[in-house]
Structure formats: structure tokens, C-alpha cells
Design an enzyme around this catalytic site. Structure first.
Site, PDB file in Angstrom:
ATOM      1  N   ARG A  11       1.456   1.048  10.285  1.00 26.18           N
ATOM      2  CA  ARG A  11       1.091   1.427   8.920  1.00 26.18           C
ATOM      3  C   ARG A  11       2.345   1.415   8.065  1.00 26.18           C
ATOM      4  O   ARG A  11       3.123   2.366   8.065  1.00 26.18           O
ATOM      5  CB  ARG A  11       0.451   2.823   8.922  1.00 26.18           C
ATOM      6  CG  ARG A  11      -0.292   3.183   7.646  1.00 26.18           C
ATOM      7  CD  ARG A  11      -0.909   4.581   7.747  1.00 26.18           C
ATOM      8  NE  ARG A  11      -1.915   4.638   8.803  1.00 26.18           N
ATOM      9  CZ  ARG A  11      -3.191   4.301   8.615  1.00 26.18           C
ATOM     10  NH1 ARG A  11      -3.595   3.903   7.432  1.00 26.18           N
ATOM     11  NH2 ARG A  11      -4.052   4.360   9.617  1.00 26.18           N
ATOM     12  N   ARG A  61       0.832  -1.205   0.000  1.00 26.89           N
ATOM     13  CA  ARG A  61       0.000   0.000   0.000  1.00 26.89           C
ATOM     14  C   ARG A  61       0.871   1.261   0.000  1.00 26.89           C
ATOM     15  O   ARG A  61       1.813   1.360   0.787  1.00 26.89           O
ATOM     16  CB  ARG A  61      -0.924   0.027   1.223  1.00 26.89           C
ATOM     17  CG  ARG A  61      -1.854  -1.174   1.236  1.00 26.89           C
ATOM     18  CD  ARG A  61      -2.979  -1.062   2.200  1.00 26.89           C
ATOM     19  NE  ARG A  61      -3.741  -2.316   2.187  1.00 26.89           N
ATOM     20  CZ  ARG A  61      -4.949  -2.448   2.701  1.00 26.89           C
ATOM     21  NH1 ARG A  61      -5.535  -1.395   3.292  1.00 26.89           N
ATOM     22  NH2 ARG A  61      -5.577  -3.606   2.671  1.00 26.89           N
ATOM     23  N   ARG A 106       0.989  -5.493  11.855  1.00 27.11           N
ATOM     24  CA  ARG A 106       0.135  -4.675  12.719  1.00 27.11           C
ATOM     25  C   ARG A 106      -0.314  -5.443  13.960  1.00 27.11           C
ATOM     26  O   ARG A 106      -0.319  -4.883  15.053  1.00 27.11           O
ATOM     27  CB  ARG A 106      -1.072  -4.130  11.968  1.00 27.11           C
ATOM     28  CG  ARG A 106      -1.917  -3.191  12.838  1.00 27.11           C
ATOM     29  CD  ARG A 106      -3.069  -2.554  12.129  1.00 27.11           C
ATOM     30  NE  ARG A 106      -2.688  -1.553  11.139  1.00 27.11           N
ATOM     31  CZ  ARG A 106      -3.562  -0.708  10.598  1.00 27.11           C
ATOM     32  NH1 ARG A 106      -4.833  -0.753  10.965  1.00 27.11           N
ATOM     33  NH2 ARG A 106      -3.182   0.164   9.681  1.00 27.11           N
ATOM     34  N   GLU A 155      -7.697  -0.295  14.708  1.00 30.32           N
ATOM     35  CA  GLU A 155      -8.253  -1.257  13.759  1.00 30.32           C
ATOM     36  C   GLU A 155      -7.241  -2.334  13.411  1.00 30.32           C
ATOM     37  O   GLU A 155      -6.110  -2.041  13.024  1.00 30.32           O
ATOM     38  CB  GLU A 155      -8.688  -0.546  12.471  1.00 30.32           C
ATOM     39  CG  GLU A 155      -9.354  -1.485  11.465  1.00 30.32           C
ATOM     40  CD  GLU A 155      -9.188  -1.037  10.032  1.00 30.32           C
ATOM     41  OE1 GLU A 155      -9.447   0.152   9.759  1.00 30.32           O
ATOM     42  OE2 GLU A 155      -8.793  -1.870   9.204  1.00 30.32           O
ATOM     43  N   SER A 176     -11.162  -5.871   9.275  1.00 32.23           N
ATOM     44  CA  SER A 176     -12.241  -5.155   8.617  1.00 32.23           C
ATOM     45  C   SER A 176     -13.102  -6.167   7.868  1.00 32.23           C
ATOM     46  O   SER A 176     -12.607  -6.870   6.985  1.00 32.23           O
ATOM     47  CB  SER A 176     -11.629  -4.145   7.638  1.00 32.23           C
ATOM     48  OG  SER A 176     -12.628  -3.393   7.055  1.00 32.23           O
TER      49      SER A 176
HETATM   50  N1  LIG Z   1      -0.489   0.009   5.712  1.00 34.41           N
HETATM   51  C1  LIG Z   1      -0.759  -1.028   6.500  1.00 34.41           C
HETATM   52  N2  LIG Z   1       0.211  -1.543   7.277  1.00 34.41           N
HETATM   53  C2  LIG Z   1      -0.035  -2.605   8.085  1.00 34.41           C
HETATM   54  N3  LIG Z   1      -1.238  -3.207   8.176  1.00 34.41           N
HETATM   55  C3  LIG Z   1      -2.230  -2.718   7.404  1.00 34.41           C
HETATM   56  C4  LIG Z   1      -2.059  -1.618   6.539  1.00 34.41           C
HETATM   57  N4  LIG Z   1      -3.252  -1.384   5.900  1.00 34.41           N
HETATM   58  C5  LIG Z   1      -4.118  -2.300   6.368  1.00 34.41           C
HETATM   59  N5  LIG Z   1      -3.515  -3.104   7.268  1.00 34.41           N
HETATM   60  C6  LIG Z   1      -4.122  -4.228   7.980  1.00 34.41           C
HETATM   61  O1  LIG Z   1      -4.940  -4.945   7.060  1.00 34.41           O
HETATM   62  C7  LIG Z   1      -6.260  -5.023   7.578  1.00 34.41           C
HETATM   63  C8  LIG Z   1      -7.248  -5.073   6.435  1.00 34.41           C
HETATM   64  O2  LIG Z   1      -7.102  -3.928   5.619  1.00 34.41           O
HETATM   65  S1  LIG Z   1      -8.418  -3.243   5.140  1.00 34.41           S
HETATM   66  O3  LIG Z   1      -8.066  -2.380   4.066  1.00 34.41           O
HETATM   67  O4  LIG Z   1      -9.026  -2.659   6.279  1.00 34.41           O
HETATM   68  N6  LIG Z   1      -9.398  -4.398   4.630  1.00 34.41           N
HETATM   69  C9  LIG Z   1      -9.056  -5.285   3.700  1.00 34.41           C
HETATM   70  O5  LIG Z   1      -7.990  -5.252   3.101  1.00 34.41           O
HETATM   71  C10 LIG Z   1     -10.075  -6.382   3.461  1.00 34.41           C
HETATM   72  N7  LIG Z   1      -9.703  -7.155   2.311  1.00 34.41           N
HETATM   73  C11 LIG Z   1     -10.185  -7.244   4.712  1.00 34.41           C
HETATM   74  O6  LIG Z   1      -8.919  -7.741   5.089  1.00 34.41           O
HETATM   75  C12 LIG Z   1      -6.393  -3.794   8.442  1.00 34.41           C
HETATM   76  O7  LIG Z   1      -7.443  -3.942   9.374  1.00 34.41           O
HETATM   77  C13 LIG Z   1      -5.020  -3.761   9.106  1.00 34.41           C
HETATM   78  O8  LIG Z   1      -4.960  -4.712  10.159  1.00 34.41           O
END
Ligand SMILES: Nc1ncnc2c1ncn2[C@@H]1O[C@H](COS(=O)(=O)NC(=O)[C@@H](N)CO)[C@@H](O)[C@H]1O
Length: 424
Positions: free
Chosen positions: A273, A258, A388, A347, A350
Site C-alpha cells: 500500500r 492515492r 503490489r 487483493e 478489482s
Molecule cells: N495504495 C496502493 N498501493 C499499491 N497498490 C494499490 C494501492 N491501491 C490499490 N492498489 C492496487 O490497484 C488495484 C486496483 O485498485 S482498486 O481501487 O481496487 N480498483 C481500481 O482502481 C479499478 N479501477 C480497477 O483497477 C488493487 O487491487 C491493488 O492491486
């Protein structure tokens, strides 16, 4: 994507959904383009019929009428060709507009503009109390020599991470535990690539709109997905499944990438993050029934809660409001896990139910019991995302001497250890 017929017959409901979700789309504009396209198609069909009828007259016509009929046929063909560009343009415009139409939120979804208006449904677990000053995860890792933030930042910049020593074993243990746990609940384990074509991002609903979150590869159409949901949701794209094959349930482990564009300044320290992480994703493709979909929603939510309970982590379940659920969701709950150093829940999961909104844009269809070809329903939830999840795991289970107590459920994945780290 919603069914065009549904939009025509429920314009008010669709307009309301766009408004409460903060989706910038003009439904009246869409319906205008739709009507113009219908008119154009009717004109084309009428002209084709006229041309065909005219062509039938030619062989039977008297010699002195034939030239006129042939010319008429040419004129009609010319006029038809002239309509092609307008027809294409309307079809393309309508397709792009349809991809932006949000799903209708479930009646239970609170209206709100952003996550500050998400509703806490319940809290689970007991918050830890420490008879010493607890450290945050960054200090815990540093004390145990399990991190090297300066060196990895030199190589990979901000929002990168590197784990060392037993922290690596802990990360892999929690991922393996999640895979074991979910496959034990009937989810087929997948280990999948994060690389996917743009269509897969359209299918999941990340595109249009989420392009800036996605890392692209110079000169290659493949892009790096931020969640296994993207490639997994498109595995069966375009196929005609049989209803006996449903439900399809996967526990998909993958890397996730991301850009975190727009998150500048947020969570810049530590593991919350980062640009690349690992995630075990729960994915469900089920029959086109809201009742069945909501049952699966409860199941995948329950799985994540059971995983957190096994990790002995306190958490709370939030219902996302309309402004924080994204265009495609019917229903969405976030699970937030307690982070002692911040004294807040953050969080970690999700959970989403999307009805047939993803299936329609991905082309996920199956023959129902009556033999009718229908779009499936899809759901997803995080199983566990590392690193995370290590933040609450390290912080909640830290001991006065800086070692980390291992929850019973994880010990089998750490050679039976009850504690990791050295007293410092
Ligand atoms: N940049 C990041 N760094 C670390 N963990 C992350 C990051 N972005 C998301 N996550 C983790 O990934 C989980 C799911 O990301 S989400 O965008 O909320 N949801 C999804 O991707 C859905 N597909 C359900 O998993 C988050 O709740 C968090 O625990």
C-alpha cells in the site's frame, strides 16, 4: 447516477440499494425536491405563456388599454425573474443528490456491511510449500539489494518505494507482459496521464465522496487520479458515439496516486500500500445491455485470472458484498492473490460492472441500431498493479538461496532469464 424517471418509478428499490450499500441518501427527500422543481417549472412555463399571450395583445389593444397590458407584462417579467433563484437552487440541489444515488446491485450480490462479508467463489492454483523458511518480500528485496527503504523514506516519507537492480526489470516485465497479453486479447493499449479535472472524478464516481483519497495540486484544478479508470472513463465524455464504434476496450497503463487517508497503520511495511504505483487498467465501454455487460465482466475477470495463472500465482475470486462494492457498481469481484509470509490471500485485482451509472454522470452516449441516443455501459478491472503484484510474485517464487524463479511467461521480458538475484 440513475435516471430520474427510474428513481420516481422505483423509489423502493433505490431506497433498498442505498440501505444495503450503506449510502447515506434520503430518497424521499430527493423526490420532494424533484416534485418542487417540477411544480416550479410548470409555474414558470404557465407565466411565460401568459406573458407571451399578453405581449401579443399589446399591438392590437385600444390606446386606453395598452398601458395596463404593458404594465401586466412588466409585472409578469418581474415575477418570473423572482422565481429564477428558487429554480436554480432546486436544480443544483437535485443534481448533487442524484450524484449520490447508488446503483442497484445485481440480484446475485450478497448483502453485507463490509469486506468481511465478501463471499469466496473459488480458489485457483496450488499453494507453495517451502523446504526452507520463506522470507517476506521486504526481506527478499533487502537481501538482494533491490530496495533502499530508509533512504527513500527520508526523501519521500512513508508509503513510498524504490526498487533497484533486477527488481526494477521484474516490475517493468510484469507491466509489459500485462500490456502485451491484453493487447493480444484486443484491448487497445493506452499510456495515459493520471492528471484529470474534477469532472472526470465525478464521471467515474470517485466524487462526491472520495475527495480525501486524491492528491490535489496547489493552485491547479487538475488532480492526481488513483487509477487510469478516471481519465479513461472521461475520454469520450459528451460525445455521441455510433454503435459500430462499440465496444471500446482499453488496456491503460498509468501512474496511480492515492493518499490512503484512513488506512493509517495498515500495510505500512513494504510494497502493498504505497502512495504512487503503476497499474495496467482494463476498461470497457459497451452497449447498454446487461447481458453484454455481464459477458464483458466475465471476459475482463478471465483476463486477470489468466494473467495470474501465467504468473503461476495461486489466487481466489471473491464476490464483493453490498457494503464493499461502492455506490456505482452493479457487480464486483475482487481477486486476491496468495501471500505466503502472511498466509493469507491479499487483493490484487478489482473487477466491476457499472451498467450506465458512470456513463450517465460522464455523458457517454451512443446512437443504437434504431438511431436512439442511449447511455453506454462501462466496466473496469485491474490488469496488473505494481509494485503490489511483486509481493506475491517474489514470495511465491523465492528459492532457498534467496533467488527468485521467473515464471515462463515472464522470461521473454527478462532476456530469457529463469532466475533473478544472486544466491545469498
Ligand atoms: N495504495 C496502493 N498501493 C499499491 N497498490 C494499490 C494501492 N491501491 C490499490 N492498489 C492496487 O490497484 C488495484 C486496483 O485498485 S482498486 O481501487 O481496487 N480498483 C481500481 O482502481 C479499478 N479501477 C480497477 O483497477 C488493487 O487491487 C491493488 O492491486
Amino acid at each position: 447516477m440513475l435516471d430520474l424517471k427510474f428513481i420516481r418509478e422505483n423509489a423502493g428499490a433505490v431506497r433498498h440499494a442505498a440501505q444495503v450499500k450503506g449510502v447515506d441518501i434520503d430518497i424521499d427527500d430527493l423526490l420532494r425536491v424533484d416534485r418542487e422543481l417540477v411544480d416550479l417549472k410548470q409555474r414558470v412555463e404557465a407565466m411565460q405563456a401568459e406573458r407571451n399571450a399578453n405581449a401579443k395583445l399589446v399591438p392590437k389593444a385600444a390606446p386606453d388599454e395598452r398601458a395596463a397590458l404593458i404594465q401586466k407584462g412588466k409585472d409578469l417579467a418581474e415575477e418570473l425573474r423572482g422565481l429564477e433563484p428558487a429554480l436554480r437552487a432546486h436544480e443544483d440541489t437535485l443534481k448533487v443528490m442524484l450524484l449520490r444515488v447508488p446503483n442497484i446491485p445485481h440480484a446475485s450480490v450478497p448483502v453485507g456491511k463490509d469486506d468481511s462479508e465478501n463471499v469466496e467463489l473459488r480458489r485457483e492454483g496450488v499453494l507453495p510449500t517451502f523446504d526452507f523458511t520463506p522470507l517476506d518480500h521486504v526481506d527478499l528485496l533487502e537481501k538482494q539489494g533491490w530496495s533502499d527503504p530508509e533512504r527513500v523514506a527520508r526523501v519521500s516519507g512513508s508509503r513510498s518505494y524504490l526498487l533497484k537492480g533486477e527488481a526494477v526489470m521484474l516490475e517493468m516485465a510484469v507491466l509489459m507482459f500485462a500490456m502485451d497479453f491484453l493487447s493480444g486479447r484486443g484491448f487497445t493499449p493506452l499510456s495515459t496521464t493520471a492528471l484529470a479535472r474534477p469532472d472526470a472524478f465525478v464521471g467515474s464516481g470517485h466524487f462526491p465522496g472520495g475527495e480525501d483519497q486524491v492528491y490535489k495540486i496547489e493552485g491547479d484544478e487538475l488532480m492526481l487520479a488513483g487509477t487510469a479508470e478516471v481519465p479513461v472513463n472521461s475520454l469520450y465524455a459528451g460525445e455521441q458515439l455510433q454503435h459500430e464504434q462499440l465496444p471500446i476496450t482499453f488496456a491503460a497503463i498509468s501512474a496511480a496516486f492515492r493518499s490512503e487517508a484512513g488506512s493509517a497503520g495498515r500495510d505500512v511495511r513494504g510494497l502493498i500500500r504505497v502512495h504512487e504505483f503503476r497499474k495496467v487498467e482494463q476498461y470497457v465501454l459497451c452497449e447498454a445491455s446487461e447481458e453484454v455487460g455481464l459477458e464483458w465482466f466475465a471476459k475482463i475477470l478471465g483476463n486477470a485470472e489468466a494473467l495470474l495463472a501465467a504468473l503461476e500465482l495461486p489466487y481466489r475470486v471473491m464476490q464483493n458484498c453490498t457494503g464493499d462494492m461502492g455506490a456505482g457498481k452493479v457487480l464486483m469481484y475482487d481477486i486476491e492473490t496468495w501471500v505466503p509470509s502472511e498466509q493469507v490471500y491479499r487483493e490484487t485485482h478489482s473487477c466491476s460492472y457499472l451498467g450506465d451509472w458512470q456513463a450517465r454522470r460522464t455523458g457517454l452516449r451512443y446512437r443504437d441500431a434504431g438511431g436512439k441516443l442511449v447511455f453506454a455501459h462501462t466496466l473496469n478491472n485491474t490488469g496488473v498493479a505494481a509494485p503490489r503484484i511483486l509481493v506475491p510474485l517474489l514470495e511465491n517464487h523465492q528459492q532457498a538461496d534467496g533467488t527468485i524463479r521467473i515464471p515462463a511467461a515472464l522470461r521473454p521480458y527478462l532476456g530469457g532469464k529463469e532466475v533473478i538475484g544472486q544466491p545469498v
